[in-house]
Design a protein around this motif. Sequence first.
Motif, PDB file in Angstrom:
ATOM      1  N   VAL A   1       0.847  -1.203   0.000  1.00 35.46           N
ATOM      2  CA  VAL A   1       0.000   0.000   0.000  1.00 35.46           C
ATOM      3  C   VAL A   1       0.878   1.248   0.000  1.00 35.46           C
ATOM      4  O   VAL A   1       0.657   2.198  -0.759  1.00 35.46           O
ATOM      5  N   LEU A   2       1.880   1.255   0.840  1.00 30.59           N
ATOM      6  CA  LEU A   2       2.787   2.390   0.932  1.00 30.59           C
ATOM      7  C   LEU A   2       3.624   2.531  -0.335  1.00 30.59           C
ATOM      8  O   LEU A   2       3.912   3.645  -0.779  1.00 30.59           O
ATOM      9  N   GLU A   3       4.013   1.412  -0.927  1.00 33.56           N
ATOM     10  CA  GLU A   3       4.746   1.443  -2.193  1.00 33.56           C
ATOM     11  C   GLU A   3       3.952   2.200  -3.249  1.00 33.56           C
ATOM     12  O   GLU A   3       4.504   3.031  -3.995  1.00 33.56           O
ATOM     13  N   GLY A   4       2.655   1.960  -3.315  1.00 34.88           N
ATOM     14  CA  GLY A   4       1.810   2.685  -4.248  1.00 34.88           C
ATOM     15  C   GLY A   4       1.723   4.160  -3.915  1.00 34.88           C
ATOM     16  O   GLY A   4       1.748   5.020  -4.808  1.00 34.88           O
ATOM     17  N   HIS A   5       1.624   4.472  -2.636  1.00 35.63           N
ATOM     18  CA  HIS A   5       1.538   5.867  -2.206  1.00 35.63           C
ATOM     19  C   HIS A   5       2.795   6.647  -2.583  1.00 35.63           C
ATOM     20  O   HIS A   5       2.717   7.840  -2.915  1.00 35.63           O
ATOM     21  N   MET A   6       3.965   6.010  -2.545  1.00 31.71           N
ATOM     22  CA  MET A   6       5.228   6.700  -2.791  1.00 31.71           C
ATOM     23  C   MET A   6       5.534   6.904  -4.269  1.00 31.71           C
ATOM     24  O   MET A   6       6.558   7.491  -4.609  1.00 31.71           O
ATOM     25  N   GLN A   7       4.660   6.457  -5.143  1.00 34.30           N
ATOM     26  CA  GLN A   7       4.848   6.677  -6.580  1.00 34.30           C
ATOM     27  C   GLN A   7       4.982   8.174  -6.862  1.00 34.30           C
ATOM     28  O   GLN A   7       4.073   8.957  -6.591  1.00 34.30           O
ATOM     29  N   GLY A   8       6.129   8.571  -7.386  1.00 37.60           N
ATOM     30  CA  GLY A   8       6.351   9.971  -7.738  1.00 37.60           C
ATOM     31  C   GLY A   8       6.596  10.894  -6.565  1.00 37.60           C
ATOM     32  O   GLY A   8       6.607  12.116  -6.735  1.00 37.60           O
ATOM     33  N   ARG A   9       6.798  10.352  -5.368  1.00 43.29           N
ATOM     34  CA  ARG A   9       7.000  11.188  -4.175  1.00 43.29           C
ATOM     35  C   ARG A   9       8.434  11.091  -3.668  1.00 43.29           C
ATOM     36  O   ARG A   9       9.043  10.028  -3.707  1.00 43.29           O
ATOM     37  N   GLN A  10       8.915  12.199  -3.141  1.00 41.96           N
ATOM     38  CA  GLN A  10      10.196  12.211  -2.447  1.00 41.96           C
ATOM     39  C   GLN A  10      10.009  12.002  -0.949  1.00 41.96           C
ATOM     40  O   GLN A  10      10.865  11.418  -0.285  1.00 41.96           O
ATOM     41  N   PHE A  11       8.891  12.519  -0.425  1.00 41.22           N
ATOM     42  CA  PHE A  11       8.589  12.437   1.002  1.00 41.22           C
ATOM     43  C   PHE A  11       7.197  11.852   1.175  1.00 41.22           C
ATOM     44  O   PHE A  11       6.373  11.885   0.260  1.00 41.22           O
ATOM     45  N   VAL A  12       6.926  11.345   2.363  1.00 40.10           N
ATOM     46  CA  VAL A  12       5.653  10.663   2.558  1.00 40.10           C
ATOM     47  C   VAL A  12       4.470  11.627   2.529  1.00 40.10           C
ATOM     48  O   VAL A  12       3.365  11.265   2.130  1.00 40.10           O
ATOM     49  N   VAL A  13       4.699  12.892   2.907  1.00 41.10           N
ATOM     50  CA  VAL A  13       3.647  13.918   2.868  1.00 41.10           C
ATOM     51  C   VAL A  13       4.240  15.200   2.296  1.00 41.10           C
ATOM     52  O   VAL A  13       5.283  15.673   2.776  1.00 41.10           O
ATOM     53  N   GLY A  14       3.590  15.772   1.299  1.00 43.32           N
ATOM     54  CA  GLY A  14       3.990  17.075   0.787  1.00 43.32           C
ATOM     55  C   GLY A  14       5.332  17.074   0.080  1.00 43.32           C
ATOM     56  O   GLY A  14       5.847  16.042  -0.354  1.00 43.32           O
ATOM     57  N   ASP A  15       5.916  18.278   0.009  1.00 44.72           N
ATOM     58  CA  ASP A  15       7.154  18.469  -0.746  1.00 44.72           C
ATOM     59  C   ASP A  15       8.386  18.631   0.131  1.00 44.72           C
ATOM     60  O   ASP A  15       9.467  18.953  -0.369  1.00 44.72           O
ATOM     61  N   GLY A  16       8.237  18.450   1.430  1.00 44.55           N
ATOM     62  CA  GLY A  16       9.372  18.600   2.331  1.00 44.55           C
ATOM     63  C   GLY A  16       9.368  17.528   3.400  1.00 44.55           C
ATOM     64  O   GLY A  16       8.355  16.870   3.652  1.00 44.55           O
ATOM     65  N   VAL A  17      10.516  17.370   4.040  1.00 44.88           N
ATOM     66  CA  VAL A  17      10.648  16.341   5.065  1.00 44.88           C
ATOM     67  C   VAL A  17       9.820  16.695   6.292  1.00 44.88           C
ATOM     68  O   VAL A  17       9.678  17.873   6.655  1.00 44.88           O
ATOM     69  N   THR A  18       9.241  15.690   6.922  1.00 43.05           N
ATOM     70  CA  THR A  18       8.503  15.842   8.174  1.00 43.05           C
ATOM     71  C   THR A  18       8.927  14.721   9.124  1.00 43.05           C
ATOM     72  O   THR A  18       9.629  13.785   8.735  1.00 43.05           O
ATOM     73  N   VAL A  19       8.480  14.811  10.372  1.00 42.58           N
ATOM     74  CA  VAL A  19       8.816  13.752  11.324  1.00 42.58           C
ATOM     75  C   VAL A  19       8.251  12.405  10.879  1.00 42.58           C
ATOM     76  O   VAL A  19       8.784  11.355  11.267  1.00 42.58           O
ATOM     77  N   ALA A  20       7.209  12.418  10.059  1.00 44.01           N
ATOM     78  CA  ALA A  20       6.673  11.153   9.558  1.00 44.01           C
ATOM     79  C   ALA A  20       7.722  10.396   8.758  1.00 44.01           C
ATOM     80  O   ALA A  20       7.739   9.160   8.755  1.00 44.01           O
ATOM     81  N   ASP A  21       8.610  11.118   8.092  1.00 42.92           N
ATOM     82  CA  ASP A  21       9.663  10.471   7.308  1.00 42.92           C
ATOM     83  C   ASP A  21      10.691   9.788   8.196  1.00 42.92           C
ATOM     84  O   ASP A  21      11.170   8.698   7.875  1.00 42.92           O
ATOM     85  N   PHE A  22      11.030  10.404   9.322  1.00 44.89           N
ATOM     86  CA  PHE A  22      12.015   9.789  10.219  1.00 44.89           C
ATOM     87  C   PHE A  22      11.457   8.509  10.834  1.00 44.89           C
ATOM     88  O   PHE A  22      12.139   7.496  10.914  1.00 44.89           O
ATOM     89  N   VAL A  23      10.202   8.592  11.261  1.00 45.89           N
ATOM     90  CA  VAL A  23       9.562   7.428  11.874  1.00 45.89           C
ATOM     91  C   VAL A  23       9.423   6.303  10.846  1.00 45.89           C
ATOM     92  O   VAL A  23       9.712   5.131  11.131  1.00 45.89           O
ATOM     93  N   LEU A  24       8.992   6.661   9.642  1.00 44.02           N
ATOM     94  CA  LEU A  24       8.789   5.653   8.606  1.00 44.02           C
ATOM     95  C   LEU A  24      10.103   5.045   8.130  1.00 44.02           C
ATOM     96  O   LEU A  24      10.208   3.822   7.981  1.00 44.02           O
ATOM     97  N   ALA A  25      11.112   5.878   7.909  1.00 45.82           N
ATOM     98  CA  ALA A  25      12.384   5.356   7.394  1.00 45.82           C
ATOM     99  C   ALA A  25      12.994   4.352   8.369  1.00 45.82           C
ATOM    100  O   ALA A  25      13.512   3.304   7.953  1.00 45.82           O
ATOM    101  N   TYR A  26      12.932   4.659   9.668  1.00 48.38           N
ATOM    102  CA  TYR A  26      13.432   3.703  10.654  1.00 48.38           C
ATOM    103  C   TYR A  26      12.661   2.388  10.574  1.00 48.38           C
ATOM    104  O   TYR A  26      13.251   1.300  10.605  1.00 48.38           O
ATOM    105  N   THR A  27      11.343   2.468  10.451  1.00 51.30           N
ATOM    106  CA  THR A  27      10.516   1.260  10.419  1.00 51.30           C
ATOM    107  C   THR A  27      10.783   0.446   9.159  1.00 51.30           C
ATOM    108  O   THR A  27      10.802  -0.792   9.198  1.00 51.30           O
ATOM    109  N   LEU A  28      11.002   1.128   8.042  1.00 50.65           N
ATOM    110  CA  LEU A  28      11.344   0.418   6.810  1.00 50.65           C
ATOM    111  C   LEU A  28      12.714  -0.252   6.926  1.00 50.65           C
ATOM    112  O   LEU A  28      12.915  -1.350   6.402  1.00 50.65           O
ATOM    113  N   ASP A  29      13.640   0.406   7.613  1.00 49.52           N
ATOM    114  CA  ASP A  29      14.947  -0.204   7.841  1.00 49.52           C
ATOM    115  C   ASP A  29      14.790  -1.488   8.657  1.00 49.52           C
ATOM    116  O   ASP A  29      15.451  -2.498   8.398  1.00 49.52           O
ATOM    117  N   TRP A  30      13.904  -1.440   9.632  1.00 45.01           N
ATOM    118  CA  TRP A  30      13.586  -2.616  10.440  1.00 45.01           C
ATOM    119  C   TRP A  30      13.016  -3.722   9.552  1.00 45.01           C
ATOM    120  O   TRP A  30      13.425  -4.886   9.615  1.00 45.01           O
TER     121      TRP A  30
END
Length: 208
Positions: A139-168
């Motif tokens: 589901v998230l793979e589909g959401h990230m189509q054409g995106r650099q960040f999970v929300v909007g055009d800039g980094v947010t805390v959601a990216d830090f939380v998500l990136a760690y979880t994806l690393d896991w």
Amino acid sequence: MKLYEFPPTRSIRARWTLQELGVDFEAIEVNLVAGDHHRPEFRKINPAGKVPALVDGDFVVTESVAIALYLAEKYPQKRLLPTDLRQRAEVDRWLLFTVTELEQPLQRIVRHTSLYPEALRQPAEVDLAGREFKEMAAVLEGHMQGRQFVVGDGVTVADFVLAYTLDWGNEAKLLGDCPKLISYMERMYARPNAAPRIAQAVASLAAR
């Protein structure tokens, strides 16, 4: 501020947020292997006996996502949270998605492969949790189509939380069908102020 942490736990999320903000803090290791989290002095900070915990003066925040949100709101000039109502709702959405749909099955896998006594481990639970993680990662793979960040055009805390979880999830070898998520995760960890990868944190412990 003081950050009570232990790599490679969810402490990484809190440390990452602090580093991105450029905030001075004192890092205090709570060695889970040595049982430091059971000591009375730490239980006064977090009765649950878990890391991370952030102490800001006389205020204590526990839970990694709550810490990340607190810090982002404490330093709004750093713009790690959007001010637009709908984009903020999207940040909340993906934070909750991360900790429920992705983190929860990963935690089940850890419990049934290493945390629980061997007699209580259920291999079938590991397989089921792995399938659940992969379904939600798609589901998230589909959401990230054409995106650099999970929300909007800039980094947010959601990216830090998500990136760690994806690393896991990547450490558990569950991201093989999600090239966009792998690319996104690698971009996030290439940031100058990113926290250590889980594998790095484990290696640093083993090298002591």
